[in-house]
Design a protein around this motif. Structure first.
Motif, mmCIF file in Angstrom:
data_model
loop_
_atom_site.group_PDB
_atom_site.id
_atom_site.type_symbol
_atom_site.label_atom_id
_atom_site.label_comp_id
_atom_site.label_asym_id
_atom_site.label_seq_id
_atom_site.Cartn_x
_atom_site.Cartn_y
_atom_site.Cartn_z
ATOM 1 N N TYR A 111 54.133 33.891 38.102
ATOM 2 C CA TYR A 111 53.174 34.849 37.531
ATOM 3 C C TYR A 111 52.739 34.399 36.131
ATOM 4 O O TYR A 111 51.557 34.466 35.786
ATOM 5 N N ALA A 112 53.686 33.945 35.320
ATOM 6 C CA ALA A 112 53.365 33.517 33.954
ATOM 7 C C ALA A 112 52.374 32.351 33.975
ATOM 8 O O ALA A 112 51.428 32.320 33.174
ATOM 9 N N ASN A 113 52.571 31.413 34.889
ATOM 10 C CA ASN A 113 51.636 30.295 35.005
ATOM 11 C C ASN A 113 50.254 30.767 35.439
ATOM 12 O O ASN A 113 49.233 30.308 34.921
ATOM 13 N N GLU A 114 50.226 31.701 36.379
ATOM 14 C CA GLU A 114 48.956 32.270 36.834
ATOM 15 C C GLU A 114 48.255 33.001 35.691
ATOM 16 O O GLU A 114 47.044 32.873 35.507
ATOM 17 N N TYR A 115 49.025 33.754 34.921
ATOM 18 C CA TYR A 115 48.481 34.494 33.777
ATOM 19 C C TYR A 115 47.816 33.519 32.801
ATOM 20 O O TYR A 115 46.709 33.762 32.315
ATOM 21 N N MET A 116 48.496 32.420 32.510
ATOM 22 C CA MET A 116 47.949 31.452 31.559
ATOM 23 C C MET A 116 46.722 30.742 32.126
ATOM 24 O O MET A 116 45.786 30.440 31.378
ATOM 25 N N GLU A 117 46.712 30.478 33.430
ATOM 26 C CA GLU A 117 45.553 29.840 34.061
ATOM 27 C C GLU A 117 44.306 30.722 33.942
ATOM 28 O O GLU A 117 43.199 30.225 33.788
#
Length: 138
Positions: A96-102
């Motif tokens: 989720y954190a990676n998706e948020y940053m993307e």
């Protein structure tokens, strides 16, 4: 008001000194035209974000497995043991954190997800999955 704001031109002229100061001494503030930003070391950021941890809630299912959620992110997982559940939730938090940053602009500007930002950063600055597991307080 930010004091000791550095000019971006001066920062570029002595980039190495700027980085050394940020990493070894203190955060720095930089201004370029109308834009302002902060540079902070991971060590300082870890301290600043140390309060952004997760509360894991879980229950044992009829089949003996454990299903759990995190209080901040809308994620859930199921695993045979509580320890494995923590690892699964940590993996989901990283995803989720990676998706948020993307999609940072989208997520950060969404009223129901804006408050996730410090948690996202805290997840992403961990050295490994065990660090993320350590953010879960069961």
């Amino acid at each position: 008001m930010m004091s000791a704001v550095l000019n971006a031109t001066d920062v570029r002229k002595d980039w190495g000194h700027f980085i050394d100061t940020v990493v070894r001494v203190r955060p720095q503030f930089v201004k370029r035209n109308r834009d302002r930003f902060a540079a902070v070391s991971i060590e300082h950021l870890r301290f600043l974000l140390s309060g952004y941890c997760f509360k894991m809630e879980y229950q044992q299912e009829d089949d003996g497995t454990f299903t759990g959620t995190l209080d901040v992110f809308d994620i859930a997982a199921n695993a045979p043991t509580v320890e494995e559940l923590k690892r699964e939730l940590a993996k989901e938090a990283v995803e989720y954190a990676n998706e948020y940053m993307e999609e940072f602009q989208l997520y950060f500007n969404a009223p129901n997800r804006k408050h996730h930002a410090p948690y996202v950063l805290n997840v992403l600055i961990q050295d490994d999955l065990e660090g993320v597991v350590g953010l879960l307080d069961a």
